[in-house]
Write a protein that holds these residues in place. Sequence first.
Motif, PDB file in Angstrom:
ATOM      1  N   CYS A 193       4.306 -14.697  -1.019  1.00 29.44           N
ATOM      2  CA  CYS A 193       4.602 -16.130  -1.179  1.00 29.44           C
ATOM      3  C   CYS A 193       3.324 -16.961  -1.222  1.00 29.44           C
ATOM      4  O   CYS A 193       3.236 -17.940  -1.983  1.00 29.44           O
ATOM      5  CB  CYS A 193       5.497 -16.606  -0.040  1.00 29.44           C
ATOM      6  N   PHE A 194       2.336 -16.588  -0.414  1.00 23.27           N
ATOM      7  CA  PHE A 194       1.061 -17.298  -0.437  1.00 23.27           C
ATOM      8  C   PHE A 194       0.418 -17.214  -1.821  1.00 23.27           C
ATOM      9  O   PHE A 194       0.005 -18.225  -2.398  1.00 23.27           O
ATOM     10  CB  PHE A 194       0.115 -16.711   0.616  1.00 23.27           C
ATOM     11  N   GLY A 195       0.334 -15.995  -2.372  1.00 23.24           N
ATOM     12  CA  GLY A 195      -0.274 -15.822  -3.689  1.00 23.24           C
ATOM     13  C   GLY A 195       0.500 -16.522  -4.782  1.00 23.24           C
ATOM     14  O   GLY A 195      -0.083 -17.156  -5.669  1.00 23.24           O
ATOM     15  N   ALA A 196       1.830 -16.425  -4.736  1.00 27.69           N
ATOM     16  CA  ALA A 196       2.664 -17.044  -5.767  1.00 27.69           C
ATOM     17  C   ALA A 196       2.559 -18.565  -5.728  1.00 27.69           C
ATOM     18  O   ALA A 196       2.482 -19.221  -6.774  1.00 27.69           O
ATOM     19  CB  ALA A 196       4.117 -16.614  -5.589  1.00 27.69           C
ATOM     20  N   SER A 197       2.556 -19.128  -4.534  1.00 30.11           N
ATOM     21  CA  SER A 197       2.438 -20.584  -4.424  1.00 30.11           C
ATOM     22  C   SER A 197       1.093 -21.064  -4.948  1.00 30.11           C
ATOM     23  O   SER A 197       0.992 -22.136  -5.557  1.00 30.11           O
ATOM     24  CB  SER A 197       2.632 -21.032  -2.975  1.00 30.11           C
ATOM     25  N   ILE A 245       7.866  -8.642   6.856  1.00 31.17           N
ATOM     26  CA  ILE A 245       7.671 -10.093   6.900  1.00 31.17           C
ATOM     27  C   ILE A 245       6.253 -10.476   6.474  1.00 31.17           C
ATOM     28  O   ILE A 245       6.050 -11.474   5.767  1.00 31.17           O
ATOM     29  CB  ILE A 245       7.964 -10.631   8.315  1.00 31.17           C
ATOM     30  N   SER A 246       5.273  -9.668   6.878  1.00 33.03           N
ATOM     31  CA  SER A 246       3.890  -9.964   6.476  1.00 33.03           C
ATOM     32  C   SER A 246       3.714  -9.798   4.971  1.00 33.03           C
ATOM     33  O   SER A 246       2.959 -10.546   4.338  1.00 33.03           O
ATOM     34  CB  SER A 246       2.909  -9.065   7.230  1.00 33.03           C
ATOM     35  N   ILE A 247       4.413  -8.822   4.373  1.00 33.41           N
ATOM     36  CA  ILE A 247       4.378  -8.640   2.918  1.00 33.41           C
ATOM     37  C   ILE A 247       4.975  -9.865   2.221  1.00 33.41           C
ATOM     38  O   ILE A 247       4.408 -10.384   1.252  1.00 33.41           O
ATOM     39  CB  ILE A 247       5.139  -7.360   2.514  1.00 33.41           C
ATOM     40  N   ILE A 248       6.108 -10.338   2.735  1.00 37.11           N
ATOM     41  CA  ILE A 248       6.745 -11.537   2.165  1.00 37.11           C
ATOM     42  C   ILE A 248       5.795 -12.732   2.248  1.00 37.11           C
ATOM     43  O   ILE A 248       5.652 -13.502   1.288  1.00 37.11           O
ATOM     44  CB  ILE A 248       8.067 -11.837   2.897  1.00 37.11           C
ATOM     45  N   GLY A 249       5.129 -12.894   3.391  1.00 35.80           N
ATOM     46  CA  GLY A 249       4.204 -14.010   3.560  1.00 35.80           C
ATOM     47  C   GLY A 249       3.047 -13.966   2.584  1.00 35.80           C
ATOM     48  O   GLY A 249       2.675 -14.986   1.986  1.00 35.80           O
ATOM     49  N   ASN A 250       2.471 -12.766   2.390  1.00 35.11           N
ATOM     50  CA  ASN A 250       1.327 -12.633   1.484  1.00 35.11           C
ATOM     51  C   ASN A 250       1.746 -12.879   0.039  1.00 35.11           C
ATOM     52  O   ASN A 250       1.035 -13.547  -0.727  1.00 35.11           O
ATOM     53  CB  ASN A 250       0.714 -11.242   1.629  1.00 35.11           C
ATOM     54  N   LEU A 299      -3.472  -1.136   6.801  1.00 37.63           N
ATOM     55  CA  LEU A 299      -4.105  -1.179   5.483  1.00 37.63           C
ATOM     56  C   LEU A 299      -3.095  -0.906   4.370  1.00 37.63           C
ATOM     57  O   LEU A 299      -3.134  -1.542   3.307  1.00 37.63           O
ATOM     58  CB  LEU A 299      -5.250  -0.167   5.415  1.00 37.63           C
ATOM     59  N   TYR A 300      -2.196   0.060   4.597  1.00 34.71           N
ATOM     60  CA  TYR A 300      -1.147   0.337   3.598  1.00 34.71           C
ATOM     61  C   TYR A 300      -0.273  -0.893   3.381  1.00 34.71           C
ATOM     62  O   TYR A 300       0.105  -1.216   2.245  1.00 34.71           O
ATOM     63  CB  TYR A 300      -0.278   1.506   4.055  1.00 34.71           C
ATOM     64  N   THR A 301       0.075  -1.548   4.463  1.00 34.07           N
ATOM     65  CA  THR A 301       0.911  -2.748   4.365  1.00 34.07           C
ATOM     66  C   THR A 301       0.207  -3.823   3.540  1.00 34.07           C
ATOM     67  O   THR A 301       0.815  -4.452   2.656  1.00 34.07           O
ATOM     68  CB  THR A 301       1.229  -3.302   5.764  1.00 34.07           C
ATOM     69  N   PHE A 302      -1.075  -4.024   3.811  1.00 28.63           N
ATOM     70  CA  PHE A 302      -1.842  -5.026   3.069  1.00 28.63           C
ATOM     71  C   PHE A 302      -1.921  -4.658   1.588  1.00 28.63           C
ATOM     72  O   PHE A 302      -1.715  -5.513   0.710  1.00 28.63           O
ATOM     73  CB  PHE A 302      -3.254  -5.134   3.659  1.00 28.63           C
ATOM     74  N   SER A 303      -2.192  -3.384   1.293  1.00 30.76           N
ATOM     75  CA  SER A 303      -2.322  -2.952  -0.100  1.00 30.76           C
ATOM     76  C   SER A 303      -1.024  -3.142  -0.865  1.00 30.76           C
ATOM     77  O   SER A 303      -1.023  -3.629  -2.005  1.00 30.76           O
ATOM     78  CB  SER A 303      -2.745  -1.477  -0.149  1.00 30.76           C
ATOM     79  N   PHE A 304       0.090  -2.781  -0.236  1.00 30.62           N
ATOM     80  CA  PHE A 304       1.388  -2.932  -0.899  1.00 30.62           C
ATOM     81  C   PHE A 304       1.699  -4.403  -1.157  1.00 30.62           C
ATOM     82  O   PHE A 304       2.230  -4.768  -2.214  1.00 30.62           O
ATOM     83  CB  PHE A 304       2.480  -2.289  -0.041  1.00 30.62           C
ATOM     84  N   SER A 305       1.359  -5.245  -0.194  1.00 28.16           N
ATOM     85  CA  SER A 305       1.616  -6.681  -0.363  1.00 28.16           C
ATOM     86  C   SER A 305       0.778  -7.256  -1.494  1.00 28.16           C
ATOM     87  O   SER A 305       1.249  -8.128  -2.239  1.00 28.16           O
ATOM     88  CB  SER A 305       1.325  -7.434   0.942  1.00 28.16           C
ATOM     89  N   ILE A 323      -0.252  -5.606  -4.183  1.00 27.91           N
ATOM     90  CA  ILE A 323       0.333  -5.153  -5.450  1.00 27.91           C
ATOM     91  C   ILE A 323       1.523  -6.030  -5.829  1.00 27.91           C
ATOM     92  O   ILE A 323       1.638  -6.506  -6.972  1.00 27.91           O
ATOM     93  CB  ILE A 323       0.767  -3.681  -5.339  1.00 27.91           C
ATOM     94  N   LEU A 324       2.414  -6.268  -4.871  1.00 27.04           N
ATOM     95  CA  LEU A 324       3.569  -7.140  -5.137  1.00 27.04           C
ATOM     96  C   LEU A 324       3.129  -8.564  -5.451  1.00 27.04           C
ATOM     97  O   LEU A 324       3.733  -9.242  -6.296  1.00 27.04           O
ATOM     98  CB  LEU A 324       4.515  -7.142  -3.931  1.00 27.04           C
ATOM     99  N   GLN A 325       2.080  -9.011  -4.778  1.00 26.05           N
ATOM    100  CA  GLN A 325       1.565 -10.353  -5.029  1.00 26.05           C
ATOM    101  C   GLN A 325       1.062 -10.488  -6.456  1.00 26.05           C
ATOM    102  O   GLN A 325       1.344 -11.486  -7.142  1.00 26.05           O
ATOM    103  CB  GLN A 325       0.442 -10.669  -4.046  1.00 26.05           C
ATOM    104  N   ALA A 326       0.338  -9.472  -6.936  1.00 21.94           N
ATOM    105  CA  ALA A 326      -0.194  -9.507  -8.299  1.00 21.94           C
ATOM    106  C   ALA A 326       0.946  -9.501  -9.320  1.00 21.94           C
ATOM    107  O   ALA A 326       0.922 -10.253 -10.307  1.00 21.94           O
ATOM    108  CB  ALA A 326      -1.126  -8.324  -8.538  1.00 21.94           C
ATOM    109  N   ILE A 327       1.953  -8.647  -9.101  1.00 24.58           N
ATOM    110  CA  ILE A 327       3.093  -8.579 -10.016  1.00 24.58           C
ATOM    111  C   ILE A 327       3.835  -9.918 -10.062  1.00 24.58           C
ATOM    112  O   ILE A 327       4.199 -10.419 -11.136  1.00 24.58           O
ATOM    113  CB  ILE A 327       4.050  -7.443  -9.600  1.00 24.58           C
TER     114      ILE A 327
END
Length: 566
Positions: free
Chosen positions: A177-181, A170-175, A111-117, A119-123
């Motif tokens: 990139c998904f949001g940014a794309s 890697i999962s953070i990077i994927g999430n 859950l922490y990993t998902f939440s951090f990803s 936040i980075l996705q929104a930024i």
Amino acid sequence: MTDAEFEIECEEESSTQGTVFAEDITIEQQSNEPILTKKEYLYAFACEVYSVVALSSFIPLILEQFASERGVLNINHEVACKNSTELKTFEEVRCVVNIFGLWVDTASFSLYTFSFSVILQAITAISIGATADHGAMRKTLLISFALVGSLSAVLFLLFTPPMFLLVAVISIIGNVCFGASFVCFNGFLPVLARNHQDVRKISDEIKLHIAENKKLSNDQQISYSDDDNIDDQSNIGLLHINNNADIILHNLANDLEKTKENISTHISARGFASGYFGGIILLCICFIISFSLHSSVFSFQIGVFLSGTWWFLLTLLVAKWLQPRPGPPLFMGEGKKIKCFDYVVYAWKRLWITILQARKLEMTFKFLIAWFFISDGYTTISSVALLFAKTTLQMPATGLIAISLIVPTSALLGTIMVPKFQSYFRLKTKQTVILLNILLLCIPIYGCLGFILPFGGLKSGTELYYLAVWFGIIIGSIQSYCRTLFSELVPHGRETEFFALYAVTDKGSSWLGPTLVAIITDITHEIRYGFMLLFFLVLFPIPILLSLNVAKGKEDAEKASNKHVI
């Protein structure tokens, strides 16, 4: 005609003669751009499968399982989780893993990993927003983020439990990139709609009408100026001709806006639906693989690998078929050279201005507050459900995949059932959203009943299958109805900036619930307590929605509109 845009404005000369064509109506059309083809909106079909299969289903389970393989019991740090039978016997016995000196529950780690990803996705999404709307980098960014994100998913096939921290990165990077794309693809939507053949046809009709109307007006003025016997009746006749032309023009302009909106909605809805359908197909394949591998976690890794491969291969087709279609240049002042940093600063300034403008619209801002908690509520339920099934109910991999398959299937069913239900009972959009929230509230209530009832209250996998159907039907409709309700509260002509704020509110809230549930789980060593938090997250927006005056919101939005029809 210019190749950038054709504007219809009130001109001082014509207004003095009693002729008003329109005010601030803009027809955007680039004559050198090709007509839209169906191949150009393939991207949603490409990336949504990754969202359904990897982000929502398998990656959280892989993170938890890998952490468990390296974890120990919370009651005895000398006993490895993988060698313990107590985990399957007592709910209060949990598996924890050491993260930089802190003991974290393995479900909380996911859950922490998902939440951090998130936040980075929104930024990231906010920062590249201006680049996606302006200049020629939109397609380049979309393809770049898509390729990096898809390759990060492909790498999952190579990971082993000792690499669980690398898997999290890697999962953070994927999430992200998904949001940014997807932000870049959303930037394409109005451009694609503008170049649809139906929109082009109406735009050409408006241009032709304006040209003919101006010619007629000029001929009439010349005719009357040559006649020494001009009376009041003649002036009334001229005004009548111009007013009729003005009505036709604005009818065409309204048709243009509605057509563009319908086409944008169609492109978006078709992409999501096709993505869900593709995700269901891939989940069925993963179910067969999991059954063949006897419920091995490796089947989850294969699923993420396949979703990444799907995303990667279809992105290559998108790169070939999607036209660049650059946006208008970003103007920062005469002679100033635009740098990448300028785009980022502009995007954040624009977001802040939109927030300040939204605050002036009481009902619009009130709905955004409600949407913040609605989005966070269903995102948290989605994030917690599979982890609860795995860690508390000890469901096998095939059962977890079955739940992942039930939710999107039920979501498609919900998109058909709920509109029929709404039509039959003649419910308004606001009433439907409130009803869906009340139905969603039943899930945390039922989970909390597990504390006091000797049976029921989500103590078996069978109950979770039924709740997956319930949740899927709701989630398939609540997102579309919330978007529809918000569209009624947005000033005309400013849809892009307000829906950008809507998206930021969505992504900006998705970290809160999972983070709080993770903290609760770490403190109590019982993920079921998270249902209490979910109860308040889902309950909170209901009184806000009940106090929402949609009629007043529409009136305020109309006043704030930057387009006025005379």
